[in-house]
Design an enzyme around this catalytic site. Structure first.
Site, short mmCIF file in Angstrom:
data_model
loop_
_atom_site.label_atom_id
_atom_site.label_comp_id
_atom_site.label_asym_id
_atom_site.label_seq_id
_atom_site.Cartn_x
_atom_site.Cartn_y
_atom_site.Cartn_z
CG ASP A 1 35.52 -33.07 30.97
OD1 ASP A 1 36.54 -33.41 30.33
OD2 ASP A 1 35.17 -33.61 32.04
CG HIS B 1 28.53 -13.36 17.26
ND1 HIS B 1 27.32 -13.88 17.66
CD2 HIS B 1 28.96 -12.59 18.30
CE1 HIS B 1 27.03 -13.43 18.88
NE2 HIS B 1 28.02 -12.66 19.29
#
Length: 442
Positions: free
Chosen positions: A390, A174
């Site tokens: 994608d 993170h």
């Protein structure tokens, strides 16, 4: 593929049939940037220092007509190319002379693993509820790593399923980016895999968020305050933890907002404010906190547009700041929902340029990190477009976290095609969860 690990986990699928999930992981390899990149030390801001934890997520892709034979190769090649733009992800975390985290841009590369599962993708079921024992097999863990310095900032695993589908499992630190930055990175990775230019090139210079010298602390910053937890609550957490997902569709979210507004105390109310306040009150009641027990609410506010000047588009790093509300359990539960919503609204308004810079300076002066004792930390992923990722196989069937990082954390995730519905994910001790479930009916 040389098998390093064969993990078998029992899981009940959508049809109620128990099957054995077996995942075989191959030898890990390093994926360096496709071109020579800048070497040396890379600065991390104090907003990055506060949340240096590993976040594991998975993305499930259907077979389509392509099958999964070329998936690992395509994703691995695209990773090498995207690391040219995001080269600090190919480095390693270390500690600088000031005792803070910094990235040594060695160009070693991200860790990449190919794996195979002995079942169909549909057997994984709905991942709306984090299930570390099962989903954890879809993300590679560095063997023997004792701390985050021994874990590369980016670790990827592509697991092929017998149906021709596959899952991309990611473990990312993170401190390298917040949710929006991670989303932009993963979507950029997908764009390169599809032969497209980056729609949001990263802005790499984090020194624009350097703390002031000397530090100027203008606010009390209760987000760092350590609150003593009650002995009763500590004892309660000795029970087995149960994890549940609660679904709020648009109708139920509107009901919540109307409930918050009905006494006329508020002029307006957002979905986030109403849901956060509702969940905070329900969890406080479920944990049976003593009337005088303080409880703290923490949540992240995107500071990108709140800084002066605003952070550049594509800022590669953490642009979020934790804000807070403090309240006695008696006041929180003895007042109408509008009271709790008002506390959330004040916490949101508190986040200004001066507040955020004060928070960064507070860490610079004290090196104290936010405390989670007697705290609820709400993390909102419902506005992040991870579902757009994608790699050439279409958008993922589903995506989400492998686990909740701490027992104090609740996650808001978008649900459904229009992304307007929200799943609330949390874990509670068994008896507290029974109470919480009842309180979710409005």
């Amino acid at each position: 593929m040389v098998s390093l690990l064969g993990e078998t986990v029992a899981k009940e699928n959508a049809n109620g049939i128990v099957f054995e999930l077996s995942v075989k992981q191959g030898e890990p390899t390093l994926v360096p940037p496709a071109k020579e990149t800048e070497k040396g030390l890379y600065f991390l801001s104090n907003l990055d220092q506060n949340i240096a934890v590993i976040v594991q997520t998975i993305y499930c892709f259907r077979a389509e007509d392509r099958g999964n034979e070329g998936a690992a190769v395509a994703i691995k090649e695209a990773l090498s190319k995207v690391l040219v733009h995001y080269h600090p992800l190919a480095g390693r975390l270390t500690i600088c002379s000031e005792g803070k985290l910094i990235v040594d841009c060695t160009g070693e590369g991200a860790v990449f693993v190919e794996a195979e599962a002995d079942c169909r993708l549909e057997d994984i079921g709905d991942i709306a509820k984090p299930d570390p024992s099962m989903l954890g097999k879809l993300v590679y863990n560095i063997p023997g790593a004792k701390n985050i310095l021994e874990i590369p900032p980016l670790v990827a695993q592509v697991t092929k399923f017998q149906c021709g589908g596959f899952i991309l499992g990611l473990a990312m630190n993170h401190c390298m980016f917040d949710g929006l930055g991670a989303m932009e990175f993963v979507n950029s990775w997908g764009e390169i895999a599809r032969g497209l230019p980056l729609s949001v090139p990263p802005f790499l210079d984090r020194t624009i968020l350097k703390s002031r010298s000397p530090p100027i602390i203008d606010f009390p910053h209760y987000e760092f305050k350590e609150i003593e937890d009650s002995l009763e609550c500590t004892a309660l957490y000795q029970e087995e933890m149960i994890y549940r997902s609660f679904y709020f569709d648009t109708d139920k979210l509107e009901q919540l907002k109307e409930l918050a507004m009905q006494d006329g105390a508020l002029d307006k109310c957002t979905t986030f404010e109403a849901l956060s306040a509702f969940v905070w009150r329900a969890r406080t009641k479920a944990l049976r906190l003593q009337p005088n027990q303080q409880t703290k609410l923490l949540f992240a506010v995107d500071g990108r547009s709140r800084f002066n000047p605003p952070l550049p588009k594509g800022y590669f790093g953490n642009g979020i700041v934790l804000t807070n509300s403090l309240c006695n359990a008696d006041d929180l539960l003895g007042s109408p929902l509008s009271f709790a919503v008002g506390l959330v609204q004040k916490a949101v308004k508190m986040v200004t340029d001066s507040y955020m810079r004060s928070a960064m300076d507070y860490f610079e002066a004290t090196r104290v990190r936010p405390s989670l004792s007697a705290t609820l930390l709400i993390t909102t992923w419902s506005r992040l477009a991870f579902h757009n990722t994608d790699f050439g196989w279409g958008e993922p069937l589903q995506s989400g976290p492998v686990a909740l990082p701490e027992k104090e954390v609740i996650l808001f995730l978008s649900h459904g095609k229009d992304r307007r519905n929200i799943n609330v994910l949390l874990g509670l001790p068994t008896s507290a969860m029974l109470t919480f479930q009842q309180l979710m009916d409005i």
